[in-house]
Design a protein around this motif. Sequence first.
Motif, PDB file in Angstrom:
ATOM      1  N   SER A  37      17.465  57.271  20.404  1.00 19.84           N
ATOM      2  CA  SER A  37      17.076  55.952  19.903  1.00 19.84           C
ATOM      3  C   SER A  37      18.264  55.226  19.279  1.00 19.84           C
ATOM      4  O   SER A  37      18.326  53.995  19.297  1.00 19.84           O
ATOM      5  CB  SER A  37      15.930  56.072  18.891  1.00 19.84           C
ATOM      6  OG  SER A  37      16.368  56.622  17.660  1.00 19.84           O
ATOM      7  N   ILE A  39      11.266  49.219  23.100  1.00 17.65           N
ATOM      8  CA  ILE A  39      12.344  49.405  24.076  1.00 17.65           C
ATOM      9  C   ILE A  39      13.145  48.120  24.237  1.00 17.65           C
ATOM     10  O   ILE A  39      14.372  48.148  24.338  1.00 17.65           O
ATOM     11  CB  ILE A  39      11.762  49.857  25.427  1.00 17.65           C
ATOM     12  CG1 ILE A  39      11.071  51.221  25.253  1.00 17.65           C
ATOM     13  CG2 ILE A  39      12.844  49.938  26.496  1.00 17.65           C
ATOM     14  CD1 ILE A  39      10.235  51.629  26.438  1.00 17.65           C
ATOM     15  N   GLU A  40      12.454  46.995  24.271  1.00 16.13           N
ATOM     16  CA  GLU A  40      13.110  45.686  24.369  1.00 16.13           C
ATOM     17  C   GLU A  40      12.538  44.792  23.278  1.00 16.13           C
ATOM     18  O   GLU A  40      11.677  43.949  23.532  1.00 16.13           O
ATOM     19  CB  GLU A  40      12.877  45.076  25.755  1.00 16.13           C
ATOM     20  CG  GLU A  40      13.465  45.919  26.887  1.00 16.13           C
ATOM     21  CD  GLU A  40      13.076  45.399  28.260  1.00 16.13           C
ATOM     22  OE1 GLU A  40      11.927  44.929  28.412  1.00 16.13           O
ATOM     23  OE2 GLU A  40      13.908  45.462  29.170  1.00 16.13           O
ATOM     24  N   ARG A  83      19.974  53.550  22.110  1.00  8.84           N
ATOM     25  CA  ARG A  83      19.174  52.428  22.608  1.00  8.84           C
ATOM     26  C   ARG A  83      19.253  51.227  21.665  1.00  8.84           C
ATOM     27  O   ARG A  83      19.301  50.080  22.102  1.00  8.84           O
ATOM     28  CB  ARG A  83      17.723  52.878  22.785  1.00  8.84           C
ATOM     29  CG  ARG A  83      16.824  51.824  23.432  1.00  8.84           C
ATOM     30  CD  ARG A  83      15.402  52.328  23.580  1.00  8.84           C
ATOM     31  NE  ARG A  83      15.334  53.441  24.510  1.00  8.84           N
ATOM     32  CZ  ARG A  83      14.872  54.654  24.211  1.00  8.84           C
ATOM     33  NH1 ARG A  83      14.432  54.899  22.991  1.00  8.84           N
ATOM     34  NH2 ARG A  83      14.837  55.604  25.109  1.00  8.84           N
ATOM     35  N   GLN A 118       8.278  56.963  25.562  1.00 10.69           N
ATOM     36  CA  GLN A 118       9.255  55.874  25.408  1.00 10.69           C
ATOM     37  C   GLN A 118      10.394  56.028  26.411  1.00 10.69           C
ATOM     38  O   GLN A 118      10.814  55.059  27.052  1.00 10.69           O
ATOM     39  CB  GLN A 118       9.807  55.869  23.984  1.00 10.69           C
ATOM     40  CG  GLN A 118      10.740  54.713  23.678  1.00 10.69           C
ATOM     41  CD  GLN A 118      11.329  54.818  22.281  1.00 10.69           C
ATOM     42  OE1 GLN A 118      11.785  55.889  21.873  1.00 10.69           O
ATOM     43  NE2 GLN A 118      11.313  53.720  21.536  1.00 10.69           N
ATOM     44  N   ASN A 119      10.889  57.254  26.576  1.00  5.59           N
ATOM     45  CA  ASN A 119      11.970  57.504  27.532  1.00  5.59           C
ATOM     46  C   ASN A 119      11.515  57.233  28.960  1.00  5.59           C
ATOM     47  O   ASN A 119      12.272  56.683  29.777  1.00  5.59           O
ATOM     48  CB  ASN A 119      12.465  58.943  27.399  1.00  5.59           C
ATOM     49  CG  ASN A 119      13.156  59.207  26.072  1.00  5.59           C
ATOM     50  OD1 ASN A 119      13.580  58.280  25.389  1.00  5.59           O
ATOM     51  ND2 ASN A 119      13.255  60.463  25.703  1.00  5.59           N
ATOM     52  N   ALA A 145      11.304  53.416  29.320  1.00  6.59           N
ATOM     53  CA  ALA A 145      12.639  52.809  29.307  1.00  6.59           C
ATOM     54  C   ALA A 145      13.371  53.081  30.611  1.00  6.59           C
ATOM     55  O   ALA A 145      14.031  52.188  31.169  1.00  6.59           O
ATOM     56  CB  ALA A 145      13.443  53.351  28.122  1.00  6.59           C
ATOM     57  N   ARG A 179       8.048  59.727  21.958  1.00 11.17           N
ATOM     58  CA  ARG A 179       9.416  59.479  22.415  1.00 11.17           C
ATOM     59  C   ARG A 179       9.601  59.883  23.868  1.00 11.17           C
ATOM     60  O   ARG A 179      10.398  59.269  24.590  1.00 11.17           O
ATOM     61  CB  ARG A 179      10.404  60.217  21.512  1.00 11.17           C
ATOM     62  CG  ARG A 179      10.540  59.528  20.147  1.00 11.17           C
ATOM     63  CD  ARG A 179      11.640  60.109  19.314  1.00 11.17           C
ATOM     64  NE  ARG A 179      11.807  59.356  18.083  1.00 11.17           N
ATOM     65  CZ  ARG A 179      11.741  59.891  16.863  1.00 11.17           C
ATOM     66  NH1 ARG A 179      11.499  61.186  16.718  1.00 11.17           N
ATOM     67  NH2 ARG A 179      11.910  59.138  15.791  1.00 11.17           N
TER      68      ARG A 179
END
Length: 726
Positions: A292, A499-500, A295, A460-461, A464, A457
Amino acid sequence: MAVVVREEPPVVVVDGDTTVDWAVKSAPECCLTSEERLTAESSGHWLWGGAFLLADLIDGAVGRTALVRGVPHGEECPTLDSPRTHHSFNTLQELPLDEETGKPTRDAKWRIGSFVGFHPQGNLDRYALPQLSEAEKKRLSVYVINDSALGFGRSSGPWKDTWKDIKGHADGGPWVLVNLRLGRGESKDELWDSICNGVRVSGPSSMSRRLIVVTTVDSLRSAGAEISRGLSWEKSALDVIRELKRNQALGSLRYCPRLIISFGPAGVLLVDKCIDHPNYELLFDTEHTEESWVRDHSAGSMFGYSQALTAAIAKRLIDFAKPPNRAIDTDSLERLHSKLCDGIEYGITCMHKIYDLGFPDPGDAPSVLRFHKDCMEEPKKKETNEPPPAPRIGRSIVRDYDDMSNWSILGEKYSGRDPLRVAKDIARLGPSYLQDVPIGEFQKFLSVDREELEALRAVQNLIAEYFSDRHKKKPRSIGVFGAPGDGKSFAVTEVAKSIEPGKSREALTFNLSQFDSPDDLIGALHQVRDRCLAGEVPLVFWDEFDTSLDLAELGWLRFFLAPMQDGTFQEKQVTHHVGRCIFVFAGGIYSSYESFLRKADDYPNAKVVDFASRLRGYVDVVGANPRPGQIVDLRVQVRRAILLNSFLSRAGIRESKGRKEIDEGVLEAFLKIPRYLNGTRSMEAIVDMSRLRKGSGFGRSALPPEVQLKLHVDASRFLDLAGRFA
């Protein structure tokens, strides 16, 4: 008249692989034509890297308190055909860029925009170190080696003579600090072999006591170690410990008395075999994991993180070793461990500064690149009432038991304290009360539960990676399970937003319990397809996907198999492509993935196994209730406290010196009630139904009447808990 004898400073020698990092300053606009190519200004710059940079950073850290003798580099522009350095090639940009204008933002910094390539010298013609005088040799305190597996350790240069001198010392010899990159086995590193042999044969003598090795987790991965990337600090640390013990490729590191493993600016693991109590200590950014951090700091990159950490540790070693060459007794080992932890914390702060400050403006003429002079500045000591400066660095002992699947830093830090008291303080003060504990923050969704964080997470990965890879054309499917009211859709939506962060991404939500037939599903898929054709990558929630269809349990699953697998759906004789999107299947019946999967045998025609095989990840959202078979313990009460603090903030509860004013009994009822009938939703509803005004406290009289409480909790038990302090 008294004669003042000036104490001569200790000496630090820095040697190792040398590089020149070239950076071409590029304009934000792309050259579209040959004419524009001739008008777009650019310039070339260089950074003295490797052992050059390490010596410069140590010199900047120690100032006049030590004499640094490193490989000389001068100020003149090096030549590309120089046989005495390796060369890396990069672009230099002012980042980030404004999305609309394409020009640097007001807070943009000069950083590395992209890495172009690396040119190693086959037979390195080494620089010679400055010769030490006899007096300087006696004051030699730390010998620092930058071994990047680029040939220094294989060369026949002066390191061999210096090494003979180092290992020839008695117990009072200099410290040996190695910034190590593990080679991939294609060539022999004589230097590293000599160090390892020196440790093996010396036993508890000088070499084993005075060697400290700094390396990176990416170096371990390159050597073949299987270490997860940023799921949780607990898992990252435990993976490293497991690989150090079992992976033969890391065998040489097992002999290191002190090993420091960097996760970049996000954290560091210290392995100290010279003290009696637990050997593993983790220092980490509480708000980030390894992944993170990268990122969230994607506006360019920087060199020198490993060198900055090594320089910070070297400074603490010099402070510890004054006067130079003193013997190490047993009592000093604990103080050294403390110094190393302090140096690691200092190093993490320096790594953050290197990124935050970027490079000073290099100008338009070719010139040398430097780091900001403040990047190795000592952290300022905070006043008692001041919030901790960024980054907020936590520390935790890492236990090494056979079964560590349930171990957490949260439990480690607060195991000796009353969990209810801890939870009450969090509810009143907020999550920032938690010291030295990793906090997963996904926009508005917070979690400190290790198991939940690892799953979130991982999701999330997955999201992403899908967003960034435009070659993936089929939907990516993720399952989300949890009890009704636990905020499954909210959790995944916030994870996707994280993520964005600056990008608006409105989710499409369809509740299958409201569909009458598969025709309704076709209509929904057309809506998804329309968004995809418009250039979006929508987040699509299929709520209550596990509901029945025409009395058939899990009857909807088979209709999703083709869209999930092939990215298509059938409408009569026409096949349509769905497009790029994220399918999120949020269950309404099964509280966990395992309980859902167990239904495969009960309903063989429901295609449970086929459906599950098409998922690329899943998460079990925890909520306000304990997991099945668990009790209301520290983890549950901390989760509830974080939720309650958020609900009270939204209600505008009065605060006094930063503490929310809520009755002790009411607070205890929220935290200790065995179960909320509708999970997190019930907890929020009780706050919402209470008679609260902005700027007021939350007393017992503000609670809703018993008949309303019965909708969400065991009302009599809740009121009994609330009245204990009346």
